[in-house]
Scaffold this active site. Structure first.
Site, PDB file in Angstrom:
ATOM      1  N   HIS A   1      30.594  50.546  42.799  1.00 53.89           N
ATOM      2  CA  HIS A   1      29.820  51.766  43.017  1.00 53.89           C
ATOM      3  C   HIS A   1      28.627  51.807  42.084  1.00 53.89           C
ATOM      4  O   HIS A   1      28.641  51.227  40.995  1.00 53.89           O
ATOM      5  CB  HIS A   1      30.686  53.015  42.812  1.00 53.89           C
TER       6      HIS A   1
ATOM      7  N   ASP B   1      29.364  63.099  42.582  1.00 50.78           N
ATOM      8  CA  ASP B   1      30.386  62.781  41.583  1.00 50.78           C
ATOM      9  C   ASP B   1      31.180  64.046  41.261  1.00 50.78           C
ATOM     10  O   ASP B   1      30.622  65.132  41.121  1.00 50.78           O
ATOM     11  CB  ASP B   1      29.732  62.226  40.308  1.00 50.78           C
TER      12      ASP B   1
ATOM     13  N   ASN C   1      28.665  50.251  36.294  1.00 50.84           N
ATOM     14  CA  ASN C   1      29.575  49.887  35.218  1.00 50.84           C
ATOM     15  C   ASN C   1      30.516  48.817  35.748  1.00 50.84           C
ATOM     16  O   ASN C   1      31.086  48.982  36.823  1.00 50.84           O
ATOM     17  CB  ASN C   1      30.373  51.115  34.756  1.00 50.84           C
TER      18      ASN C   1
ATOM     19  N   HIS D   1      35.931  47.429  50.745  1.00 52.01           N
ATOM     20  CA  HIS D   1      36.400  47.377  49.358  1.00 52.01           C
ATOM     21  C   HIS D   1      35.936  46.097  48.660  1.00 52.01           C
ATOM     22  O   HIS D   1      36.320  44.994  49.044  1.00 52.01           O
ATOM     23  CB  HIS D   1      37.925  47.465  49.293  1.00 52.01           C
TER      24      HIS D   1
HETATM   25  P1  5GP Z   1      32.862  54.570  36.664  1.00 55.61           P
HETATM   26  O1  5GP Z   1      33.265  55.152  35.346  1.00 55.61           O
HETATM   27  O2  5GP Z   1      33.967  53.761  37.280  1.00 55.61           O
HETATM   28  O3  5GP Z   1      31.550  53.862  36.641  1.00 55.61           O
HETATM   29  O4  5GP Z   1      32.577  55.825  37.599  1.00 55.61           O
HETATM   30  C1  5GP Z   1      33.542  56.439  38.387  1.00 55.61           C
HETATM   31  C2  5GP Z   1      32.989  57.801  38.745  1.00 55.61           C
HETATM   32  O5  5GP Z   1      33.721  58.324  39.832  1.00 55.61           O
HETATM   33  C3  5GP Z   1      33.107  58.823  37.609  1.00 55.61           C
HETATM   34  O6  5GP Z   1      31.805  59.330  37.302  1.00 55.61           O
HETATM   35  C4  5GP Z   1      34.027  59.894  38.164  1.00 55.61           C
HETATM   36  O7  5GP Z   1      33.671  61.199  37.786  1.00 55.61           O
HETATM   37  C5  5GP Z   1      33.918  59.700  39.666  1.00 55.61           C
HETATM   38  N1  5GP Z   1      35.132  60.022  40.401  1.00 55.61           N
HETATM   39  C6  5GP Z   1      36.395  59.626  40.093  1.00 55.61           C
HETATM   40  N2  5GP Z   1      37.260  60.111  40.993  1.00 55.61           N
HETATM   41  C7  5GP Z   1      36.529  60.825  41.890  1.00 55.61           C
HETATM   42  C8  5GP Z   1      36.879  61.568  43.059  1.00 55.61           C
HETATM   43  O8  5GP Z   1      38.034  61.673  43.471  1.00 55.61           O
HETATM   44  N3  5GP Z   1      35.871  62.168  43.728  1.00 55.61           N
HETATM   45  C9  5GP Z   1      34.560  62.086  43.312  1.00 55.61           C
HETATM   46  N4  5GP Z   1      33.641  62.728  44.043  1.00 55.61           N
HETATM   47  N5  5GP Z   1      34.197  61.385  42.217  1.00 55.61           N
HETATM   48  C10 5GP Z   1      35.176  60.762  41.518  1.00 55.61           C
HETATM   49 ZN    ZN Z   2      38.355  50.634  47.560  1.00 53.06          ZN
END
Ligand code: 5GP
Ligand code: ZN
Length: 114
Positions: free
Chosen positions: A100, A30, A87, A46
């Site tokens: 994810h 992350d 989430n 996707h």
């Molecule tokens: P969500 O809030 O949708 O459950 O989690 C999305 C996660 O993706 C977040 O923890 C965020 O830090 C991570 N994330 C968002 N954009 C990127 C990216 O470009 N690269 C990486 N490695 N993580 C990302």
């Molecule tokens: Zn996608």
């Protein structure tokens, strides 16, 4: 899917620190970790969210759990324990609309989550 950050990570057009890859899924660090170990595991295909999981594609979820186990062992958190988080949707805290699972470990987790 166009304009999806995680599809671009799968393609490699957005760089990431991958810790696992096979024909179906990718695991990567992350970008903004909230624990010493914070890995995101995604299907290459996707799927928007858990709400788009159905009897035709649900096997990807069990595969992701097996991959999470494997990564947890490799990163040394399987003995002490870890958390797998999904989430879903706005109130669920989903910010990236590509299915994810977060693999979190390396510290004590709190309950209930925020
Ligand atoms: P969500 O809030 O949708 O459950 O989690 C999305 C996660 O993706 C977040 O923890 C965020 O830090 C991570 N994330 C968002 N954009 C990127 C990216 O470009 N690269 C990486 N490695 N993580 C990302
Ligand atoms: Zn996608």
């Amino acid at each position: 899917m166009m304009n999806c950050i995680f599809c671009k990570i799968v393609e490699g057009t957005i760089p990431s620190q991958k810790v696992y890859e096979d024909e179906k899924v990718v695991g990567f660090k992350d970008i903004s970790p909230v624990a010493p170990v914070h890995i995101i595991i995604i299907p290459k295909h996707h799927i928007e969210s858990v709400m788009e999981v159905d009897e035709n594609n649900a096997d990807i979820v069990s595969h992701i759990i097996l991959v999470a186990k494997k990564i947890a062992k490799e990163l040394g958190i399987s003995e002490k324990g870890f958390r797998i988080v999904n989430n879903c949707g706005k109130e669920g805290g989903q910010t990236v609309p590509h299915l994810h699972f977060h693999l979190l470990g390396g510290r004590d987790m709190q309950w209930p989550p925020g």
